[in-house]
Design a protein around this motif. Sequence first.
Motif, PDB file in Angstrom:
ATOM      1  N   PRO A 181      69.434  23.952  27.197  1.00 21.14           N
ATOM      2  CA  PRO A 181      70.715  23.912  28.024  1.00 21.14           C
ATOM      3  C   PRO A 181      72.300  24.630  27.533  1.00 21.14           C
ATOM      4  CG  PRO A 181      70.540  21.915  26.451  1.00 21.14           C
ATOM      5  CD  PRO A 181      69.352  22.856  26.544  1.00 21.14           C
ATOM      6  N   ASN A 182      73.169  24.751  28.710  1.00 18.69           N
ATOM      7  CA  ASN A 182      74.585  25.363  28.266  1.00 18.69           C
ATOM      8  C   ASN A 182      74.811  24.382  27.189  1.00 18.69           C
ATOM      9  OD1 ASN A 182      74.472  26.872  30.709  1.00 18.69           O
ATOM     10  ND2 ASN A 182      75.164  25.236  31.657  1.00 18.69           N
ATOM     11  N   ASP A 183      75.118  24.806  25.861  1.00 20.86           N
ATOM     12  CA  ASP A 183      75.202  24.608  24.405  1.00 20.86           C
ATOM     13  C   ASP A 183      77.748  25.504  24.357  1.00 20.86           C
ATOM     14  OD1 ASP A 183      76.201  23.978  22.249  1.00 20.86           O
ATOM     15  OD2 ASP A 183      74.154  24.232  21.175  1.00 20.86           O
ATOM     16  N   TRP A 184      78.302  24.548  24.344  1.00 21.23           N
ATOM     17  CA  TRP A 184      79.267  25.404  24.130  1.00 21.23           C
ATOM     18  C   TRP A 184      79.224  25.805  22.834  1.00 21.23           C
ATOM     19  CZ3 TRP A 184      82.030  23.387  19.879  1.00 21.23           C
ATOM     20  CH2 TRP A 184      81.825  21.939  19.846  1.00 21.23           C
ATOM     21  N   HIS A 185      78.519  25.878  21.915  1.00 20.82           N
ATOM     22  CA  HIS A 185      78.742  26.321  20.491  1.00 20.82           C
ATOM     23  C   HIS A 185      78.099  27.909  20.846  1.00 20.82           C
ATOM     24  CE1 HIS A 185      77.582  21.654  19.513  1.00 20.82           C
ATOM     25  NE2 HIS A 185      78.618  22.169  18.778  1.00 20.82           N
ATOM     26  N   ILE A 186      77.518  28.049  21.279  1.00 16.82           N
ATOM     27  CA  ILE A 186      76.561  29.566  21.904  1.00 16.82           C
ATOM     28  C   ILE A 186      77.223  30.396  22.519  1.00 16.82           C
ATOM     29  CG2 ILE A 186      74.963  30.896  22.536  1.00 16.82           C
ATOM     30  CD1 ILE A 186      73.626  28.437  19.720  1.00 16.82           C
ATOM     31  N   GLY A 187      77.436  31.314  22.123  1.00 18.11           N
ATOM     32  CA  GLY A 187      78.273  32.817  22.699  1.00 18.11           C
ATOM     33  C   GLY A 187      79.486  32.480  21.585  1.00 18.11           C
ATOM     34  N   THR A 188      80.389  33.450  22.625  1.00 15.23           N
ATOM     35  CA  THR A 188      81.911  33.962  22.403  1.00 15.23           C
ATOM     36  C   THR A 188      83.002  33.559  23.353  1.00 15.23           C
ATOM     37  OG1 THR A 188      81.147  36.242  21.624  1.00 15.23           O
ATOM     38  CG2 THR A 188      83.450  35.965  21.960  1.00 15.23           C
ATOM     39  N   ALA A 215      69.587  35.180  21.762  1.00 14.16           N
ATOM     40  CA  ALA A 215      68.971  34.967  22.649  1.00 14.16           C
ATOM     41  C   ALA A 215      68.020  33.409  22.825  1.00 14.16           C
ATOM     42  CB  ALA A 215      68.243  36.657  23.180  1.00 14.16           C
ATOM     43  N   ILE A 216      67.087  33.979  24.087  1.00 17.59           N
ATOM     44  CA  ILE A 216      65.941  32.929  24.071  1.00 17.59           C
ATOM     45  C   ILE A 216      64.760  33.454  24.848  1.00 17.59           C
ATOM     46  CG2 ILE A 216      67.019  30.786  23.095  1.00 17.59           C
ATOM     47  CD1 ILE A 216      67.512  30.167  26.027  1.00 17.59           C
ATOM     48  N   HIS A 217      64.265  32.711  25.175  1.00  9.99           N
ATOM     49  CA  HIS A 217      63.043  32.717  26.470  1.00  9.99           C
ATOM     50  C   HIS A 217      63.473  31.872  27.606  1.00  9.99           C
ATOM     51  CE1 HIS A 217      59.843  35.344  23.195  1.00  9.99           C
ATOM     52  NE2 HIS A 217      60.971  36.215  24.163  1.00  9.99           N
ATOM     53  N   ARG A 218      63.689  32.541  28.252  1.00  7.76           N
ATOM     54  CA  ARG A 218      64.028  31.782  29.869  1.00  7.76           C
ATOM     55  C   ARG A 218      63.320  30.470  30.235  1.00  7.76           C
ATOM     56  NH1 ARG A 218      62.211  35.998  33.314  1.00  7.76           N
ATOM     57  NH2 ARG A 218      61.283  35.013  34.641  1.00  7.76           N
ATOM     58  N   ASP A 219      62.127  30.547  29.984  1.00 11.55           N
ATOM     59  CA  ASP A 219      60.882  29.572  29.770  1.00 11.55           C
ATOM     60  C   ASP A 219      61.499  28.582  29.075  1.00 11.55           C
ATOM     61  OD1 ASP A 219      60.270  30.352  27.548  1.00 11.55           O
ATOM     62  OD2 ASP A 219      58.002  31.005  28.349  1.00 11.55           O
ATOM     63  N   GLU A 220      62.393  28.462  27.629  1.00 14.03           N
ATOM     64  CA  GLU A 220      62.283  27.002  27.227  1.00 14.03           C
ATOM     65  C   GLU A 220      63.552  26.397  28.294  1.00 14.03           C
ATOM     66  OE1 GLU A 220      63.962  28.793  23.188  1.00 14.03           O
ATOM     67  OE2 GLU A 220      62.812  30.114  23.160  1.00 14.03           O
ATOM     68  N   ASN A 221      64.058  27.267  29.082  1.00 10.50           N
ATOM     69  CA  ASN A 221      65.056  26.163  29.487  1.00 10.50           C
ATOM     70  C   ASN A 221      66.279  25.353  28.245  1.00 10.50           C
ATOM     71  OD1 ASN A 221      63.820  26.375  32.569  1.00 10.50           O
ATOM     72  ND2 ASN A 221      62.619  24.906  32.043  1.00 10.50           N
ATOM     73  N   ARG A 242      80.945  18.030  28.008  1.00  9.24           N
ATOM     74  CA  ARG A 242      81.351  16.533  28.392  1.00  9.24           C
ATOM     75  C   ARG A 242      80.741  16.347  28.774  1.00  9.24           C
ATOM     76  NH1 ARG A 242      85.380  18.433  31.141  1.00  9.24           N
ATOM     77  NH2 ARG A 242      85.708  20.672  31.023  1.00  9.24           N
ATOM     78  N   VAL A 243      79.574  16.382  29.444  1.00  6.86           N
ATOM     79  CA  VAL A 243      78.703  16.104  30.476  1.00  6.86           C
ATOM     80  C   VAL A 243      77.529  15.757  29.765  1.00  6.86           C
ATOM     81  CG1 VAL A 243      79.398  17.470  32.092  1.00  6.86           C
ATOM     82  CG2 VAL A 243      78.566  18.132  30.651  1.00  6.86           C
ATOM     83  N   PRO A 244      76.437  14.425  29.693  1.00  6.50           N
ATOM     84  CA  PRO A 244      75.525  14.013  29.100  1.00  6.50           C
ATOM     85  C   PRO A 244      74.536  15.021  29.235  1.00  6.50           C
ATOM     86  CG  PRO A 244      76.554  12.744  31.307  1.00  6.50           C
ATOM     87  CD  PRO A 244      76.784  14.033  31.266  1.00  6.50           C
ATOM     88  N   HIS A 245      74.056  15.706  30.625  1.00  6.22           N
ATOM     89  CA  HIS A 245      72.701  16.119  30.745  1.00  6.22           C
ATOM     90  C   HIS A 245      72.893  17.825  31.755  1.00  6.22           C
ATOM     91  CE1 HIS A 245      70.132  12.298  30.591  1.00  6.22           C
ATOM     92  NE2 HIS A 245      71.298  12.376  30.898  1.00  6.22           N
ATOM     93  N   PRO A 246      74.018  18.658  29.989  1.00  2.63           N
ATOM     94  CA  PRO A 246      73.889  20.167  30.397  1.00  2.63           C
ATOM     95  C   PRO A 246      73.150  20.966  31.468  1.00  2.63           C
ATOM     96  CG  PRO A 246      74.521  19.441  28.570  1.00  2.63           C
ATOM     97  CD  PRO A 246      73.193  17.986  28.737  1.00  2.63           C
ATOM     98  N   LEU A 247      73.262  21.389  32.117  1.00  5.69           N
ATOM     99  CA  LEU A 247      71.972  22.928  32.634  1.00  5.69           C
ATOM    100  C   LEU A 247      71.594  23.157  32.170  1.00  5.69           C
ATOM    101  CD1 LEU A 247      74.947  23.219  35.802  1.00  5.69           C
ATOM    102  CD2 LEU A 247      72.372  21.900  36.200  1.00  5.69           C
ATOM    103  N   PRO A 248      70.591  23.845  32.504  1.00  2.00           N
ATOM    104  CA  PRO A 248      69.402  25.322  31.769  1.00  2.00           C
ATOM    105  C   PRO A 248      70.349  25.944  31.612  1.00  2.00           C
ATOM    106  CG  PRO A 248      68.382  23.627  33.279  1.00  2.00           C
ATOM    107  CD  PRO A 248      70.106  22.895  33.633  1.00  2.00           C
ATOM    108  N   VAL A 288      79.223  26.541  30.511  1.00  2.00           N
ATOM    109  CA  VAL A 288      79.243  26.535  29.085  1.00  2.00           C
ATOM    110  C   VAL A 288      80.214  25.960  27.986  1.00  2.00           C
ATOM    111  CG1 VAL A 288      78.817  27.700  26.705  1.00  2.00           C
ATOM    112  CG2 VAL A 288      77.437  27.892  28.893  1.00  2.00           C
ATOM    113  N   LEU A 289      81.575  25.905  28.693  1.00  2.00           N
ATOM    114  CA  LEU A 289      82.601  25.246  28.236  1.00  2.00           C
ATOM    115  C   LEU A 289      82.616  23.555  28.169  1.00  2.00           C
ATOM    116  CD1 LEU A 289      85.805  27.626  28.492  1.00  2.00           C
ATOM    117  CD2 LEU A 289      84.160  26.602  27.307  1.00  2.00           C
ATOM    118  N   SER A 290      81.680  23.919  29.417  1.00  2.00           N
ATOM    119  CA  SER A 290      81.742  22.540  30.276  1.00  2.00           C
ATOM    120  C   SER A 290      80.912  20.539  29.655  1.00  2.00           C
ATOM    121  CB  SER A 290      81.620  22.258  31.881  1.00  2.00           C
ATOM    122  OG  SER A 290      82.764  22.441  32.563  1.00  2.00           O
ATOM    123  N   SER A 291      79.917  22.036  28.793  1.00  2.00           N
ATOM    124  CA  SER A 291      78.665  21.607  27.558  1.00  2.00           C
ATOM    125  C   SER A 291      78.814  19.976  27.524  1.00  2.00           C
ATOM    126  CB  SER A 291      77.641  22.231  27.956  1.00  2.00           C
ATOM    127  OG  SER A 291      78.271  23.110  25.912  1.00  2.00           O
TER     128      SER A 291
END
Length: 702
Positions: free
Chosen positions: A458-465, A450-456, A478-484, A473-476
């Motif tokens: 980015p999506n990270d494919w290392h995080i989660g199941t 978990a994180i606090h949402r104000d940390e913004n 392959r893109v230079p600037h993933p969305l939060p 998240v799966l696409s993070s």
Amino acid sequence: MRTRSSHCKKPQPVSLDPSLDAQKQSFLSELGEAISLEDNTLICSLYHHLAPEPAITTFLKKSRLYSWTQCRWKLPRTYAKLLDNDLYTPFVKVLASILKQFKQDSTPQGTREVVDTHATDLLHDETDSVAHHARPSLVIKAEGPSFELPHTNSGGKAIKIGYSNIAACIDIQVEGRELTISDQMLRAAIYARQLFINQPNRRFVRVLVLTQQHLRLFHFDRSGVQYTPYLNFHDDPYTFVRLVLGLSSPDEFDIGLDASIQWTIVDGLKASGTLRTHSANDLDVVYQLAKTEPLFLRGSIRGRSTTCWSVRDPVTDEELIVKDSWRSSERSSEHIYLQDGVGIRGVVQLVSSEANRCETKNLRCFGDSVPPSFHNRIDTRTVMKACGQPIKKFTSAKQLLCALRDAIAGHMELYNKGTIHRDVSIHNVLLGKPGAEPGSRGVLIDFDMAIHRDENAPNDWHIGTRLYQSITVLSSGRVPHPLPHDHLNDLESFFYLLVHIVFAYDSTGNSHSPDDMLLRWDSQDLRLAAQSKEAFLTRKYLPEEIEERWPSPCVDLVLAIRVFVQNMIYKKLILNKYTPEVRKGSEKVLASKVVEHYTHILQLFDKAIEALDRPETWRAPNTVSDSSSDESEDTAEDGAPSSFPRPASRIPAPQQTSLKRAANDYPDDQPPAKRSNSPQSSGSRIVPLPRHSRRSPVPSTS
């Protein structure tokens, strides 16, 4: 200090136990970067409190097994001089003489004994059906409050020694014919892993490798492994004596055990136990273990290594859950996010916590000189209110939908307080207790990611199941600037959890063979997993066998949420291609509609739950449902919401980068089935799958 990858050398064919070769690959990913100590400063500093130098000198001068004049232990110099090719008995005699000389009087910690196990199969405790075993040359057999006899099958022959009553393992190899360092490390890792599994209060494991001339020490903890160079133990008998005493110490702290968890041993087996921790007002409290074995144990060496215990409150007798885990030192303790959830239904309730019980850097005695590549972990203990069974234990369609609905509602309330979960999965949603009121029929647990949402963040494919990760998240990787990472990512994960259960179980909770689609969702190939999920979102119906196994309200719910997720994903994938300068905060438009999004999903669940109580309204399987019609927000021509600000100039082409990361560079470890070491698996063939739109997801501009 140097580091070396555990993948650096191909395992050699030499093996004292051929069955180990089949097990090696499963440990490679667990070890990560091994730290090779450059000298023996550390090993020579260990266990000085167990034997002062004058006492060791007296022992060496009087011992029949050490020549003070020749400065040598009485061990065969060459393999050719061994009696009956017996390499082990001379070492047993030497080690036993050390234990006998420095043996303390009877202690509550029990006894220690050197045992020759080179011809004994020590059976492994694994989740698969393969009966693995190993044969350490020698072991230190132990009795005491953390050890018990190995369990046997009913009617089976009693086993006197196994990983449940071993303090340490020792491998003996012929000088000049010893295994490579890589093979030594892998063998030692196999022993260490079994000790961690069979002794759930283990903090570290140390394995000694001996030849007739040298020794090497391997140290395993939740940060991985480190090892020493060879030390001539004839030239330094003091260090040798201390190591033997340390690996067989009656003090459980010395051999790597957490003495805050102890058992009462009856006839060699654990009969009951206690767990000591801090209460909410920071006073010591001792809980009785409700079960002698953990409720949950993650068997990997490196990583969080979560272990959960069921305990009883000494005053109220209420069942509580104690969670022990080793978080990355870069992450905040889970209790910080659980505090936000106090009083929120649908979220596990915090009782107390110990945020910093121990650190792996201290277990390795680094002092102030921690190597740059070392990934420190912190032992964290959290006490929580007990919930019900895992959600996969549901027995009716209504119970399942109610549990998911209340967990999502809890997720919403927690998000409103500033916390976002980021690891929604079948493991992290529980059923409420029997008879739970609406709002508590399902409970969200495990806030390690978990994180606090104000940390913004980015999506990270290392995080989660992997199976439940959102498409962005799966696409993070392959893109230079993933969305939060926002609430929509977690709502999408809840959807994949629902789909997983619908495809893998029937409405009464009976399991079925996994669908190929689910296997692709769980693929280590991120692109394949994302494409398979995109393809599923284009479906306007479910397979015939699914509709026959589930009542129509559940099928309609899946199809209705599919429409919502498809619309959100398409808009996010467009934004995902833009640079932050071009996006100009457009992603905040979606994130600002939190109330509408949660309300829509919860209303879909409420509608389905209500319909389940009226079987006469269910439609027959494989008939048309109006839930399959696309219900989308107003969109502009390019598919983005009409409320998004339009870029005034031509949008530059997205930067091309794979954003590959080193295998040891992820913030937290999970089993390989959940995470891969690169965004795309080399050599994997991407199977073309239909997309929901033929046009490019990047808007064309003139």
